[in-house]
Design a protein around this motif. Structure first.
Motif, short mmCIF file in Angstrom:
data_model
loop_
_atom_site.label_atom_id
_atom_site.label_comp_id
_atom_site.label_asym_id
_atom_site.label_seq_id
_atom_site.Cartn_x
_atom_site.Cartn_y
_atom_site.Cartn_z
N MET A 167 0.83 -1.19 0.00
CA MET A 167 0.00 0.00 0.00
C MET A 167 0.87 1.25 0.00
SD MET A 167 -3.10 -1.00 2.63
CE MET A 167 -4.17 0.29 2.01
N LYS A 172 1.33 5.14 1.15
CA LYS A 172 0.81 5.98 2.22
C LYS A 172 0.99 7.47 1.92
CE LYS A 172 1.43 2.62 5.93
NZ LYS A 172 1.98 2.38 7.28
N HIS A 227 -4.64 10.73 -4.16
CA HIS A 227 -5.05 9.63 -5.03
C HIS A 227 -4.27 9.65 -6.35
CE1 HIS A 227 -7.64 7.82 -8.18
NE2 HIS A 227 -7.92 6.93 -7.24
N ASP A 275 -3.13 5.12 -1.36
CA ASP A 275 -4.38 4.43 -1.02
C ASP A 275 -4.55 4.22 0.49
OD1 ASP A 275 -2.46 2.50 -0.67
OD2 ASP A 275 -3.14 1.19 -2.29
N GLU A 276 -3.58 4.68 1.27
CA GLU A 276 -3.70 4.64 2.73
C GLU A 276 -3.37 6.04 3.26
OE1 GLU A 276 -2.12 2.08 6.60
OE2 GLU A 276 -1.47 1.55 4.57
N ARG A 304 -14.68 9.77 0.93
CA ARG A 304 -13.96 8.52 0.63
C ARG A 304 -14.91 7.48 0.04
NH1 ARG A 304 -13.31 3.56 2.05
NH2 ARG A 304 -14.98 3.71 3.60
N PHE A 307 -13.46 7.79 -3.42
CA PHE A 307 -12.19 7.07 -3.28
C PHE A 307 -12.37 5.80 -2.45
CE2 PHE A 307 -11.61 11.73 -3.08
CZ PHE A 307 -10.97 11.95 -4.30
N GLU A 363 -11.37 2.89 -2.65
CA GLU A 363 -10.22 2.02 -2.47
C GLU A 363 -9.27 2.54 -1.39
OE1 GLU A 363 -8.98 5.25 -5.24
OE2 GLU A 363 -10.79 4.06 -4.89
N MET A 364 -9.49 3.76 -0.94
CA MET A 364 -8.64 4.35 0.10
C MET A 364 -9.04 3.83 1.48
SD MET A 364 -8.02 8.41 -0.62
CE MET A 364 -6.67 8.96 -1.69
N SER A 365 -8.07 3.82 2.38
CA SER A 365 -8.35 3.56 3.79
C SER A 365 -7.79 4.72 4.60
CB SER A 365 -7.70 2.25 4.24
OG SER A 365 -6.29 2.34 4.16
#
Length: 343
Positions: free
Chosen positions: A1, A3, A111, A116-117, A143, A147, A149-151
């Protein structure tokens, strides 16, 4: 991932033009976590009354503190972002809860860099409905919509973090070195008393009676009032301040509902009338100087103090892009990015 970090501050109008100020105030005051009344009542109050009278007044206030580069809060936030970028190796984006750059664009910027984190970093030491909570809620809505797929990892309130307390104490000590003052007033942004009760996860602890903030409770995790008093206690302890040489007050009240007391303007006036000649003020609810610190405190507060006989009026700058603060934030970010420990 991959960051990245999204720093989020309050925001500012795009200019001192009353039209820009009106647009900004409309977005700010129509937030249900700022004015937490039913939508119809909020619309009547904000669009029917406030936005017909307040923009010109606020525009005049912004004109007093506006810099050649733009809004002080935006400029200082950008400087902070730039310096953190120089001290970390992951993308750092900046957004404002109200106005521009907005949170959507901040997330999109990350993004587009493949992030994605995201570490969501509200730039507020103390938790409040109208600050930290509204940022986290809006970011999560964006989100999910744009977005998925983001966390997110959310930075908790850092009002009692030893790094923050030490940095704030050092900034106060350095600014006031050699200056004459009798009392240090910790002035925090005010909120309605009902916000404190609404944020009480126990539904019973917060009574705002002078004792609940000192009584241990899980409610303190989200209690703005407790966190303000705790910040003050820890900083005063670090500075070695004697009892009765410092106190807490709350500024920027709006409307007629009860807000957190004592009020800053009345406290300043009372001190002057009691014969105090030299007063120092620090504003720990803000990490960046803004309208509330530069105009409401440094200008209006000083005027009140002088009118009632006061002399020296010292306003400690916010942490802004102070080098020690930049290093603290950069270290917290690196700990999250590379050691996966809580910031």
């Amino acid at each position: 991932m991959s960051k990245g970090v999204l720093l989020v501050n309050l925001g500012s109008p795009d200019s001192t033009d009353p039209k820009d100020v009106k647009r900004y105030l409309g977005e700010f005051l129509m937030d249900e976590r700022v004015i937490d009344v039913p939508y119809w009542a909020r619309t009547l109050l904000v669009k029917g009354i406030v936005l017909n009278t307040r923009p010109k007044q606020s525009a005049a206030a912004y004109q007093k503190i506006w810099w050649d580069e733009g809004s002080p809060l935006i400029v200082l936030s950008e400087r902070l972002q730039s310096k953190i970028n120089e001290n970390t190796s992951i993308p750092i984006s900046l957004a404002m809860r109200y106005g521009t750059p907005n949170i959507h664009d901040g997330l999109k910027g990350l993004h587009d860099q493949g992030v994605d984190e995201v570490l969501l970093f509200p730039l507020y030491p103390q938790f409040a409905m109208a600050t930290t909570e509204t940022i986290l809620v809006l970011a999560e809505e964006l989100r999910k919509k744009y977005f998925p797929e983001m966390s997110f990892t959310n930075v908790p309130s850092f009002y009692n973090h030893p790094d923050y307390v030490r940095t704030l104490a050092n900034s106060i000590s350095e600014y006031l070195e050699g200056k004459k003052f009798e009392h240090l007033l910790f002035s925090y942004h005010g909120v309605p008393e009902r916000h404190i009760r609404k944020s009480d996860i126990t539904n019973s602890h917060c009574k705002i009676d002078g004792s609940c903030c000192k009584t241990p409770s899980t409610a303190h995790q989200f209690c703005y009032r407790h966190q303000c008093f705790e910040t003050t206690r820890l900083v005063a302890e670090t500075l070695g301040l004697k009892p009765n040489t410092y106190s807490v007050s709350f500024q920027s009240r709006l409307g007629f509902d009860p807000w957190l007391k004592p009020y800053t303007d009345r406290t300043i006036e009372r001190f002057g009338k009691q014969g105090m000649k030299n007063l120092a003020i620090v504003t720990p609810a803000f990490v960046s100087d803004c309208l509330e610190t530069l105009e409401e405190i440094a200008m209006e507060g000083q005027e009140i103090f002088h009118e009632v006989g006061g002399d020296q009026f010292h306003v400690v700058p916010c942490l802004n892009d102070r080098e020690e603060w930049v290093k603290v934030l950069s270290r917290w970010i690196d700990e999250w990015a590379f050691q996966t420990v809580e910031a």
